[in-house]
Design an enzyme around this catalytic site. Structure first.
Site, mmCIF file in Angstrom:
data_model
loop_
_atom_site.group_PDB
_atom_site.id
_atom_site.type_symbol
_atom_site.label_atom_id
_atom_site.label_comp_id
_atom_site.label_asym_id
_atom_site.label_seq_id
_atom_site.Cartn_x
_atom_site.Cartn_y
_atom_site.Cartn_z
ATOM 1 N N SER A 272 0.824 -1.217 0.000
ATOM 2 C CA SER A 272 0.000 0.000 0.000
ATOM 3 C C SER A 272 0.856 1.263 0.000
ATOM 4 C CB SER A 272 -0.896 0.019 1.238
ATOM 5 O OG SER A 272 -1.641 -1.165 1.331
HETATM 6 N N1 SAH Z 1 -0.832 -5.128 3.974
HETATM 7 C C1 SAH Z 1 -0.065 -5.364 2.764
HETATM 8 C C2 SAH Z 1 -0.822 -4.932 1.520
HETATM 9 C C3 SAH Z 1 -1.493 -6.058 1.030
HETATM 10 S S1 SAH Z 1 -2.374 -6.075 -0.490
HETATM 11 C C4 SAH Z 1 1.276 -4.701 2.791
HETATM 12 O O1 SAH Z 1 1.548 -3.929 3.722
HETATM 13 O O2 SAH Z 1 2.104 -4.987 1.918
HETATM 14 C C5 SAH Z 1 -3.669 -7.155 0.058
HETATM 15 C C6 SAH Z 1 -3.226 -8.542 0.438
HETATM 16 O O3 SAH Z 1 -4.368 -9.198 0.953
HETATM 17 C C7 SAH Z 1 -2.719 -9.369 -0.718
HETATM 18 O O4 SAH Z 1 -1.456 -9.882 -0.433
HETATM 19 C C8 SAH Z 1 -3.763 -10.480 -0.831
HETATM 20 O O5 SAH Z 1 -3.222 -11.713 -1.257
HETATM 21 C C9 SAH Z 1 -4.295 -10.565 0.597
HETATM 22 N N2 SAH Z 1 -5.617 -11.160 0.760
HETATM 23 C C10 SAH Z 1 -6.694 -11.015 -0.044
HETATM 24 N N3 SAH Z 1 -7.739 -11.713 0.438
HETATM 25 C C11 SAH Z 1 -7.316 -12.320 1.585
HETATM 26 C C12 SAH Z 1 -7.926 -13.190 2.532
HETATM 27 N N4 SAH Z 1 -9.183 -13.626 2.389
HETATM 28 N N5 SAH Z 1 -7.176 -13.600 3.593
HETATM 29 C C13 SAH Z 1 -5.902 -13.206 3.741
HETATM 30 N N6 SAH Z 1 -5.262 -12.398 2.859
HETATM 31 C C14 SAH Z 1 -5.959 -11.955 1.795
#
Ligand code: SAH
Length: 245
Positions: A92
């Site tokens: 993000s």
């Molecule tokens: N917090 C992260 C940004 C992540 S982008 C950072 O600081 O880099 C969103 C993430 O959520 C992705 O890696 C995606 O694979 C994950 N995601 C999506 N749906 C999910 C779920 N049901 N459970 C766990 N992770 C999930």
């Protein structure tokens, strides 16, 4: 210019590029440059947009965001935007990480849950502030990478699991705060159930494929919840069987 002169000119230019790439990539050169870029990022992107919580500002100053990005992207680690981390997912924008952390209103005694470990950057920012972070990632390769990265950086208060964050992490509930970093069209009930009274969920909610609204869900002492809308955001979609319930 003769052909030979051109050859020598471009040869020297190419050597210069290679030498300077390796020179600037040496960690004793690169790390101070990254530190300076990060300090500037906190001033111009985070403080300038109104983030005031000193715990959040210190955490943003401390976490080496470039180390959460693929090598080819690290030069842009302190730019004002999200970036690709592979597998169709993103790290993000720094401001959004700071804002979500401030909205969660966390402190040193808190136990926090995160859905969507991704690179592990948001978890690391939380880990600088709170007692323990439990974070779940759906994409196995990303979760394993983030786990190894966080361990190498010494974050022994952050626990990463591969799975569906929709279900929370009941073994470590209830949580003082929950951050969801993928967009979904509703607030998962298991997360409300696993929130302490007085706690907060920060979550991007909106119809699939569209901009979401960043919501803060507060749980009152009697178990009821109230919702505050903040700003429009655009997160990658929530994955898994319950994502569009
Ligand atoms: N917090 C992260 C940004 C992540 S982008 C950072 O600081 O880099 C969103 C993430 O959520 C992705 O890696 C995606 O694979 C994950 N995601 C999506 N749906 C999910 C779920 N049901 N459970 C766990 N992770 C999930």
């Amino acid at each position: 210019m003769s052909k030979a002169a051109l050859f020598v000119f471009f040869g020297l230019a190419a050597c210069g590029l290679v030498v300077s790439y390796f020179y600037f990539n040496r960690s004793e050169i690169r790390e101070p440059l990254m530190d300076r870029a990060r300090a500037k990022m906190v001033k111009t992107q985070i403080e300038a947009r109104g983030i005031r919580d000193p715990l959040v500002l210190d955490a943003m100053r401390a976490v080496p965001r470039h180390q959460f990005m693929p090598p080819m992207q690290q030069g842009r680690a302190y730019d004002d935007g999200a970036a690709s981390i592979g597998h169709g997912q993103t790290i993000s924008q720094p401001y959004i990480v700071a804002l979500m952390t401030e909205l969660a209103a966390v402190g040193p005694e808190d136990i926090v849950f995160e859905v969507g470990t991704g690179s592990g950057y948001q978890a690391a920012v939380l880990g600088e502030i709170v007692k323990a972070v439990y974070t779940v990632e759906y994409v196995e390769a990303l979760g394993l990478e983030a786990k190894a990265r966080l361990a190498a950086l010494g974050y022994d208060n952050i626990h990463v699991r591969i799975g569906d964050g929709y279900q929370g992490w009941p073994d470590h509930a209830p949580f003082d705060a929950i951050l969801v970093t993928a967009g979904i069209d509703h607030v998962p009930q298991p997360l409300i159930d696993q929130l302490k009274p007085g706690g907060r969920i920060v979550i991007p909610v909106g119809p699939e494929g569209r901009t979401q609204e960043l919501l803060v869900i507060e749980k009152n002492q009697d178990g009821s919840v109230q919702e505050t809308r903040t700003i429009p955001v655009r997160f990658v979609p929530f994955l898994g069987p319950k994502a569009a319930d």
